[in-house]
Design an enzyme around this catalytic site. Structure first.
Site, mmCIF file in Angstrom:
data_model
loop_
_atom_site.group_PDB
_atom_site.id
_atom_site.type_symbol
_atom_site.label_atom_id
_atom_site.label_comp_id
_atom_site.label_asym_id
_atom_site.label_seq_id
_atom_site.Cartn_x
_atom_site.Cartn_y
_atom_site.Cartn_z
ATOM 1 N N LYS A 208 -10.014 -10.955 50.400
ATOM 2 C CA LYS A 208 -10.234 -11.879 49.282
ATOM 3 C C LYS A 208 -10.640 -13.312 49.650
ATOM 4 O O LYS A 208 -11.130 -14.042 48.792
ATOM 5 C CB LYS A 208 -8.953 -11.963 48.436
ATOM 6 C CG LYS A 208 -8.657 -10.713 47.670
ATOM 7 C CD LYS A 208 -9.649 -10.516 46.549
ATOM 8 C CE LYS A 208 -9.651 -9.114 46.007
ATOM 9 N NZ LYS A 208 -10.922 -8.483 45.877
ATOM 10 N N HIS B 164 -20.060 0.219 48.997
ATOM 11 C CA HIS B 164 -18.935 1.160 49.080
ATOM 12 C C HIS B 164 -18.329 1.353 47.698
ATOM 13 O O HIS B 164 -18.004 0.381 47.024
ATOM 14 C CB HIS B 164 -17.860 0.623 50.034
ATOM 15 C CG HIS B 164 -18.192 0.844 51.472
ATOM 16 N ND1 HIS B 164 -17.271 0.744 52.479
ATOM 17 C CD2 HIS B 164 -19.363 1.191 52.070
ATOM 18 C CE1 HIS B 164 -17.854 1.007 53.645
ATOM 19 N NE2 HIS B 164 -19.122 1.277 53.418
ATOM 20 N N TYR C 199 -7.395 2.006 55.296
ATOM 21 C CA TYR C 199 -6.199 1.162 55.403
ATOM 22 C C TYR C 199 -5.039 2.082 55.771
ATOM 23 O O TYR C 199 -4.636 2.921 54.956
ATOM 24 C CB TYR C 199 -5.901 0.491 54.059
ATOM 25 C CG TYR C 199 -6.860 -0.629 53.692
ATOM 26 C CD1 TYR C 199 -6.530 -1.950 53.956
ATOM 27 C CD2 TYR C 199 -8.084 -0.369 53.077
ATOM 28 C CE1 TYR C 199 -7.378 -2.986 53.621
ATOM 29 C CE2 TYR C 199 -8.953 -1.406 52.735
ATOM 30 C CZ TYR C 199 -8.589 -2.707 53.016
ATOM 31 O OH TYR C 199 -9.436 -3.734 52.685
ATOM 32 N N TYR D 95 -9.252 -5.066 43.785
ATOM 33 C CA TYR D 95 -10.043 -4.993 45.018
ATOM 34 C C TYR D 95 -11.523 -5.306 44.753
ATOM 35 O O TYR D 95 -12.142 -6.043 45.512
ATOM 36 C CB TYR D 95 -9.900 -3.604 45.659
ATOM 37 C CG TYR D 95 -10.345 -3.583 47.099
ATOM 38 C CD1 TYR D 95 -9.442 -3.844 48.126
ATOM 39 C CD2 TYR D 95 -11.668 -3.329 47.436
ATOM 40 C CE1 TYR D 95 -9.847 -3.855 49.452
ATOM 41 C CE2 TYR D 95 -12.086 -3.331 48.753
ATOM 42 C CZ TYR D 95 -11.163 -3.593 49.758
ATOM 43 O OH TYR D 95 -11.581 -3.610 51.067
ATOM 44 N N PRO E 179 -5.599 -11.510 54.978
ATOM 45 C CA PRO E 179 -6.877 -10.812 54.777
ATOM 46 C C PRO E 179 -6.773 -9.379 54.258
ATOM 47 O O PRO E 179 -7.799 -8.745 54.012
ATOM 48 C CB PRO E 179 -7.519 -10.833 56.174
ATOM 49 C CG PRO E 179 -6.393 -11.021 57.123
ATOM 50 C CD PRO E 179 -5.336 -11.781 56.401
HETATM 51 C C1 FAD Z 1 -10.411 -15.846 62.070
HETATM 52 C C2 FAD Z 1 -10.555 -15.562 60.592
HETATM 53 C C3 FAD Z 1 -10.789 -14.258 60.161
HETATM 54 C C4 FAD Z 1 -10.908 -13.982 58.803
HETATM 55 N N1 FAD Z 1 -11.118 -12.702 58.409
HETATM 56 C C5 FAD Z 1 -11.205 -12.432 57.084
HETATM 57 C C6 FAD Z 1 -11.406 -11.114 56.618
HETATM 58 O O1 FAD Z 1 -11.483 -10.174 57.395
HETATM 59 N N2 FAD Z 1 -11.493 -10.917 55.285
HETATM 60 C C7 FAD Z 1 -11.396 -11.937 54.382
HETATM 61 O O2 FAD Z 1 -11.504 -11.737 53.186
HETATM 62 N N3 FAD Z 1 -11.223 -13.201 54.787
HETATM 63 C C8 FAD Z 1 -11.121 -13.455 56.113
HETATM 64 N N4 FAD Z 1 -10.938 -14.719 56.506
HETATM 65 C C9 FAD Z 1 -10.916 -15.749 55.479
HETATM 66 C C10 FAD Z 1 -12.326 -16.173 55.102
HETATM 67 O O3 FAD Z 1 -13.168 -16.137 56.213
HETATM 68 C C11 FAD Z 1 -12.224 -17.568 54.490
HETATM 69 O O4 FAD Z 1 -11.437 -17.440 53.310
HETATM 70 C C12 FAD Z 1 -13.572 -18.211 54.163
HETATM 71 O O5 FAD Z 1 -14.232 -18.584 55.346
HETATM 72 C C13 FAD Z 1 -13.376 -19.438 53.266
HETATM 73 O O6 FAD Z 1 -14.581 -20.142 53.143
HETATM 74 P P1 FAD Z 1 -14.581 -21.735 53.026
HETATM 75 O O7 FAD Z 1 -16.005 -22.105 52.882
HETATM 76 O O8 FAD Z 1 -13.609 -22.150 52.011
HETATM 77 O O9 FAD Z 1 -13.982 -22.259 54.407
HETATM 78 P P2 FAD Z 1 -14.550 -22.147 55.884
HETATM 79 O O10 FAD Z 1 -15.327 -20.902 56.047
HETATM 80 O O11 FAD Z 1 -13.405 -22.400 56.782
HETATM 81 O O12 FAD Z 1 -15.580 -23.341 55.997
HETATM 82 C C14 FAD Z 1 -15.173 -24.687 56.151
HETATM 83 C C15 FAD Z 1 -16.244 -25.429 56.912
HETATM 84 O O13 FAD Z 1 -15.881 -26.798 56.984
HETATM 85 C C16 FAD Z 1 -16.144 -27.279 58.277
HETATM 86 N N5 FAD Z 1 -15.307 -28.446 58.505
HETATM 87 C C17 FAD Z 1 -13.974 -28.480 58.790
HETATM 88 N N6 FAD Z 1 -13.551 -29.743 58.916
HETATM 89 C C18 FAD Z 1 -14.636 -30.529 58.701
HETATM 90 C C19 FAD Z 1 -14.833 -31.920 58.702
HETATM 91 N N7 FAD Z 1 -13.818 -32.773 58.956
HETATM 92 N N8 FAD Z 1 -16.061 -32.405 58.447
HETATM 93 C C20 FAD Z 1 -17.087 -31.558 58.197
HETATM 94 N N9 FAD Z 1 -16.961 -30.221 58.192
HETATM 95 C C21 FAD Z 1 -15.737 -29.714 58.445
HETATM 96 C C22 FAD Z 1 -15.841 -26.092 59.172
HETATM 97 O O14 FAD Z 1 -16.478 -26.191 60.430
HETATM 98 C C23 FAD Z 1 -16.393 -24.944 58.349
HETATM 99 O O15 FAD Z 1 -17.748 -24.681 58.620
HETATM 100 C C24 FAD Z 1 -10.802 -15.017 57.858
HETATM 101 C C25 FAD Z 1 -10.562 -16.315 58.301
HETATM 102 C C26 FAD Z 1 -10.422 -16.599 59.637
HETATM 103 C C27 FAD Z 1 -10.126 -18.007 60.082
#
Ligand code: FAD
Length: 389
Positions: free
Chosen positions: A297, A74, A202, A383, A293
């Site tokens: 980011k 995009h 948006y 963005y 969200p």
């Molecule tokens: C419902 C939802 C919708 C979202 N929608 C958007 C969006 O539209 N746009 C956007 O930019 N961002 C969005 N986000 C944010 C984005 O998805 C997150 O910022 C991103 O997933 C961050 O990645 P991460 O790897 O840091 O954490 P996570 O993706 O949360 O990964 C963490 C991992 O650690 C695991 N874990 C947790 N505790 C333990 C433990 N004790 N032992 C072992 N493993 C563990 C979890 O199961 C998970 O797999 C959304 C978040 C959520 C919750």
């Protein structure tokens, strides 16, 4: 059982999986521990807008093929208010665009890469605990399939999201927390419907914010601003589509409904924990910070953190600890800019019940952003993604 590795990575979300892949390219051993099943993490519906830096990281680790085949590039997005559409042309303003590709597909690609390389990924682990974080010999204990294991390592990478155990393992007096809650949430749906717009829309509306997004040419992803305690049972399909049509309305626009396959409520929060390092524990991604969200980011920030962390660990093992010593400061400098942008986009587009004056200012800002090249460029460069450093 006692295992040994260089870096124990807690969490197989985007941050943990990408860190594992980047470290492997530097010849650094890592074990990834994940609480959930492969099926669960590969179907968890979350983000879907990738910055160029995230696309580059997928390519760098050799996991970008499906993303390039199925992702949608995009070059702009639409801001809509007062029934009028205003396109922000990212490509013209910054020379860059974004890639629409689901977070769970990116996770699938990184899991396949890791398992294909025979690298350790321990799924469905329980009772993960961290110890010795203030020493050079930290340990991670966990149980898997009834067996207790001790993982000895040089460093622990806390990539376990907002609710994980890593940040909680840091003594409270060593962390400073900054946070802001918002008085609304997002009701999100996935629908088997061709997106009604080629680009994201948006929409700021008196009834509340709405976002039209997509995951593929056949699947739409749409959001409505709602109350934080919204009851999904009060939102049958017809009500969702009617509300979306009202908020997204414009002269040149028709919303195409379709079967809703998934719906959820996402709370809105800004959160930062400082510093992102405690002894031999290094936090990355949602474990250290959360953004609302609106700016798309969260996932991108998680990937940016681990790009910096992988570089720092590679330099450390090559004999130079300076980047690792500066890891938290380097991340936080970028984190706060992204927190600012996500907060600003949220503030710009949502309905806040804070009086007529604030609402007029909001409308003036929307007008300014869509009529000034300087203001539009500011939005666009944030963005598409700020530089890593
Ligand atoms: C419902 C939802 C919708 C979202 N929608 C958007 C969006 O539209 N746009 C956007 O930019 N961002 C969005 N986000 C944010 C984005 O998805 C997150 O910022 C991103 O997933 C961050 O990645 P991460 O790897 O840091 O954490 P996570 O993706 O949360 O990964 C963490 C991992 O650690 C695991 N874990 C947790 N505790 C333990 C433990 N004790 N032992 C072992 N493993 C563990 C979890 O199961 C998970 O797999 C959304 C978040 C959520 C919750």
């Amino acid at each position: 059982m006692v295992l040994r590795t260089q870096v124990a990575i807690i969490g197989a979300g985007p941050a943990g999986l990408m860190l594992g892949a980047l470290l492997a390219r530097h010849g650094i051993d890592a074990v990834i521990l994940e609480a959930r099943s492969r099926d669960y993490i590969e179907h968890r519906i979350r983000a879907g807008v990738l910055e160029q830096g995230t696309v580059d990281a997928m390519d760098e680790v050799g996991a970008g093929a499906r993303m390039h085949a199925h992702g949608l590039v995009h070059d702009g997005a639409i801001l809509r208010f007062g029934g009028q559409s205003h396109r922000i042309d990212f490509r013209a303003l910054t020379g860059k665009g974004v890639m629409i590709y689901s977070q769970h597909e990116l996770v699938r690609d990184l899991v396949a890469l890791r398992l294909g390389a025979g690298a350790p990924l321990e799924l469905e682990v329980e009772d993960v605990t961290l110890s010795g974080l203030d020493t050079a010999h930290p340990e991670v204990r966990f149980r898997r399939a009834g067996h207790d294991t001790v993982l000895a390592c040089d460093f622990v990478a806390g990539c376990d999201g907002f609710h994980g155990v890593s940040r909680a393992a840091i003594p409270a007096d060593q962390l400073r927390i900054f946070e802001r809650d918002y008085p609304f949430a997002w009701l999100g749906i996935l629908a088997n419907a061709a997106p009604s717009s080629h680009e994201l829309v948006y929409a700021h509306h008196d009834r509340g914010f709405a976002l039209l997004s997509m995951r593929s040419p056949e699947v739409s992803r749409l959001y409505l601003q709602c109350t934080p305690d919204e009851d999904l049972a009060r939102w049958p399909d017809d009500r969702i589509w009617t509300e979306l049509a009202q908020r997204l309305a414009a002269d040149d626009f028709t919303l195409t409904p379709g079967p809703i396959t998934q719906r959820s409520i996402t709370p809105m929060r800004s959160f930062v924990a400082e510093p992102m390092r405690y002894g031999t524990l290094l936090l990355a991604g949602d474990a250290a910070h959360i953004v609302p969200p609106t700016g798309a980011k969260g996932l991108n920030l998680a990937i940016a953190d681990v790009r910096l962390l992988a570089e720092a660990l590679a330099a450390f093992y090559a004999g130079d600890p300076a980047l690792l010593d500066g890891y938290s400061a380097a991340c936080l400098r970028r984190v706060w800019k992204v927190e600012r942008f996500s907060w600003w986009m949220t503030r710009l587009l949502h309905r806040f019940d804070d009086g007529d004056f604030a609402h007029r200012i909001q409308r003036a800002e929307l007008d300014y952003v869509t009529s000034s090249a300087a203001a539009a460029t500011t939005l666009a460069e944030n963005y598409v993604g700020l530089p890593l450093r």
